[in-house]
Design a protein around this motif. Structure first.
Motif, PDB file in Angstrom:
ATOM      1  N   PRO A  33      37.998   4.585 -50.835  1.00 47.02           N
ATOM      2  CA  PRO A  33      36.787   4.267 -50.079  1.00 47.02           C
ATOM      3  C   PRO A  33      35.511   4.646 -50.833  1.00 47.02           C
ATOM      4  O   PRO A  33      35.457   5.691 -51.496  1.00 47.02           O
ATOM      5  N   VAL A  34      34.522   3.776 -50.737  1.00 47.50           N
ATOM      6  CA  VAL A  34      33.254   3.992 -51.436  1.00 47.50           C
ATOM      7  C   VAL A  34      32.575   5.276 -50.978  1.00 47.50           C
ATOM      8  O   VAL A  34      31.733   5.849 -51.695  1.00 47.50           O
ATOM      9  N   GLU A  35      32.947   5.774 -49.802  1.00 48.11           N
ATOM     10  CA  GLU A  35      32.377   7.033 -49.307  1.00 48.11           C
ATOM     11  C   GLU A  35      32.621   8.197 -50.266  1.00 48.11           C
ATOM     12  O   GLU A  35      31.855   9.173 -50.276  1.00 48.11           O
ATOM     13  N   ASN A  36      33.676   8.120 -51.068  1.00 53.86           N
ATOM     14  CA  ASN A  36      33.906   9.169 -52.065  1.00 53.86           C
ATOM     15  C   ASN A  36      32.703   9.312 -52.984  1.00 53.86           C
ATOM     16  O   ASN A  36      32.205  10.416 -53.210  1.00 53.86           O
ATOM     17  N   SER A  37      32.225   8.198 -53.509  1.00 56.14           N
ATOM     18  CA  SER A  37      31.080   8.233 -54.416  1.00 56.14           C
ATOM     19  C   SER A  37      29.790   8.591 -53.691  1.00 56.14           C
ATOM     20  O   SER A  37      28.954   9.335 -54.206  1.00 56.14           O
ATOM     21  N   ILE A  38      29.621   8.056 -52.490  1.00 50.03           N
ATOM     22  CA  ILE A  38      28.399   8.317 -51.730  1.00 50.03           C
ATOM     23  C   ILE A  38      28.262   9.799 -51.410  1.00 50.03           C
ATOM     24  O   ILE A  38      27.178  10.388 -51.570  1.00 50.03           O
ATOM     25  N   LEU A  39      29.343  10.430 -50.978  1.00 49.53           N
ATOM     26  CA  LEU A  39      29.296  11.853 -50.657  1.00 49.53           C
ATOM     27  C   LEU A  39      29.007  12.698 -51.895  1.00 49.53           C
ATOM     28  O   LEU A  39      28.261  13.689 -51.824  1.00 49.53           O
ATOM     29  N   PHE A  40      29.579  12.307 -53.015  1.00 51.59           N
ATOM     30  CA  PHE A  40      29.342  13.073 -54.242  1.00 51.59           C
ATOM     31  C   PHE A  40      27.895  12.917 -54.695  1.00 51.59           C
ATOM     32  O   PHE A  40      27.248  13.899 -55.093  1.00 51.59           O
ATOM     33  N   TYR A  41      27.382  11.702 -54.622  1.00 53.55           N
ATOM     34  CA  TYR A  41      25.983  11.469 -55.006  1.00 53.55           C
ATOM     35  C   TYR A  41      25.039  12.268 -54.109  1.00 53.55           C
ATOM     36  O   TYR A  41      24.064  12.860 -54.578  1.00 53.55           O
ATOM     37  N   LYS A  42      25.336  12.298 -52.818  1.00 52.27           N
ATOM     38  CA  LYS A  42      24.508  13.060 -51.879  1.00 52.27           C
ATOM     39  C   LYS A  42      24.495  14.545 -52.255  1.00 52.27           C
ATOM     40  O   LYS A  42      23.431  15.193 -52.238  1.00 52.27           O
ATOM     41  N   ALA A  43      25.656  15.081 -52.619  1.00 48.88           N
ATOM     42  CA  ALA A  43      25.734  16.485 -53.032  1.00 48.88           C
ATOM     43  C   ALA A  43      24.964  16.726 -54.325  1.00 48.88           C
ATOM     44  O   ALA A  43      24.302  17.763 -54.488  1.00 48.88           O
ATOM     45  N   LEU A  44      25.031  15.782 -55.246  1.00 49.21           N
ATOM     46  CA  LEU A  44      24.260  15.894 -56.493  1.00 49.21           C
ATOM     47  C   LEU A  44      22.767  15.922 -56.189  1.00 49.21           C
ATOM     48  O   LEU A  44      22.015  16.731 -56.747  1.00 49.21           O
ATOM     49  N   LYS A  45      22.338  15.029 -55.330  1.00 47.24           N
ATOM     50  CA  LYS A  45      20.924  14.948 -54.958  1.00 47.24           C
ATOM     51  C   LYS A  45      20.457  16.251 -54.317  1.00 47.24           C
ATOM     52  O   LYS A  45      19.361  16.754 -54.625  1.00 47.24           O
ATOM     53  N   GLU A  46      21.268  16.807 -53.443  1.00 48.95           N
ATOM     54  CA  GLU A  46      20.899  18.049 -52.763  1.00 48.95           C
ATOM     55  C   GLU A  46      20.779  19.217 -53.734  1.00 48.95           C
ATOM     56  O   GLU A  46      20.059  20.191 -53.463  1.00 48.95           O
ATOM     57  N   ASN A  47      21.457  19.130 -54.864  1.00 52.08           N
ATOM     58  CA  ASN A  47      21.403  20.189 -55.869  1.00 52.08           C
ATOM     59  C   ASN A  47      20.501  19.833 -57.051  1.00 52.08           C
ATOM     60  O   ASN A  47      20.511  20.528 -58.067  1.00 52.08           O
ATOM     61  N   ASN A  48      19.733  18.746 -56.899  1.00 48.66           N
ATOM     62  CA  ASN A  48      18.776  18.321 -57.928  1.00 48.66           C
ATOM     63  C   ASN A  48      19.429  18.063 -59.286  1.00 48.66           C
ATOM     64  O   ASN A  48      18.870  18.383 -60.338  1.00 48.66           O
TER      65      ASN A  48
END
Length: 303
Positions: free
Chosen positions: A243-258
């Protein structure tokens, strides 16, 4: 006519001599950690895709570009296969040869699979091999014309899970030498959580009924920190395997950690498209990745 033939032979020989050189090195030449004796034999099925399973001797296959176009960058490549096998040419050697055309060294990792009878603790073996591969590349950086501070990792599908594990599980004693300088995650498995994960990869890595702590430990969207390297992510919305949600969740975590990150989500493409050859939309991603990689090491970002 003979002159033309001689010229053709000269060009062929010259071209061959400057093409990427490749050689293979064992990861563990003396003794393999986390292993046990078994009668299991490694298998290599040569169909449309070279499928390697039951890996017994983990190794790296090194493809080096000609020195006159080398960027000094290197990428360790983790083929996918649901942690049950490795699509070794489709998501491995073909990737390394493409990287070589861009002056980038491509190192294909043949990592142990957790379901192997020769492995003691299933979920530890792939990461151990990835860590060792990164260390081995840096140890050989000078002789391979590689900058040891420009060594990244790319992973496809379950190989993307392994790549993201290497980039987020940095609390080991050897994390300094094994941390990738950048990551590329192509239609990756990221999470081990129900409803998000690729169930086959989870079962192979953690078992059919893993405890909650193990699931959390290998759900890499929960492991992102300020130390996670810059990351490039690619996925297709209609991926019915992962599921594409795998990438979306990881990107969101990356964004939150700058963390410096770039993500491309295609509306169509399914799963397992590798370089996307023949598809005018999907085959654009290698260029996007190369541009992103140039930006990482641009003078403006280094200031």
């Amino acid at each position: 006519m003979k002159k033309h033939i001689h010229f053709f032979i000269f060009v062929l020989v010259t071209t061959t001599s400057i093409m990427a050189q490749d050689h293979t090195l064992p990861l563990w030449p003396n003794s393999i950690p986390n292993s046990q004796p078994s009668e299991e034999k490694e298998k290599a099925d040569k169909g449309d895709i070279l499928w390697i399973s039951k890996v017994q001797e983990p190794e790296i296959q090194v493809f080096l570009p000609p020195k006159n176009i080398s960027t000094g960058q290197a990428v360790i490549i983790c083929p996918g296969g649901g942690y049950e096998g490795l699509a070794f040419d489709w998501e491995g050697t073909q990737i390394s040869k493409w990287l070589n055309t861009k002056g980038i060294a491509g190192i294909v990792l043949k990592y142990r699979l957790p379901s192997s009878a020769s492995v003691k603790v299933s979920h530890e073996a792939p990461l151990q091999d990835a860590q060792k591969a990164m260390q081995l590349v840096r140890e050989n950086a000078d002789s391979w014309n590689i900058n040891k501070d420009k060594v990244g990792i790319i992973g496809f599908s379950a190989g993307g899970h392994l790549a993201s594990t290497l980039g987020t599980h940095l609390n080991k004693e050897d994390s300094v030498n094994s941390r990738p300088d950048f990551m590329a995650l192509i239609y990756p498995v990221i999470s081990m959580k129900n409803g998000i994960t690729h169930q086959g990869s989870r079962n192979a890595l953690l078992g059919d009924n893993p405890d909650k702590e193990l699931v959390e430990q290998f759900s890499n969207e929960t492991r992102v920190s300020k130390e996670t390297p810059p990351t490039f992510i690619l996925h297709a919305t209609d991926d019915e395997s992962v599921p594409v949600e795998n990438s979306i969740l990881f990107y969101k975590a990356l964004k939150e950690n700058n963390i410096y990150a770039e993500m491309h989500i295609y509306p169509e493409g399914g799963h397992g498209f590798s370089l996307g050859n023949g598809n005018p939309v999907l085959e654009s991603w290698p260029k996007l990745f190369c541009n992103w990689l140039k930006n990482i090491y641009s003078e403006d970002r280094q200031k």
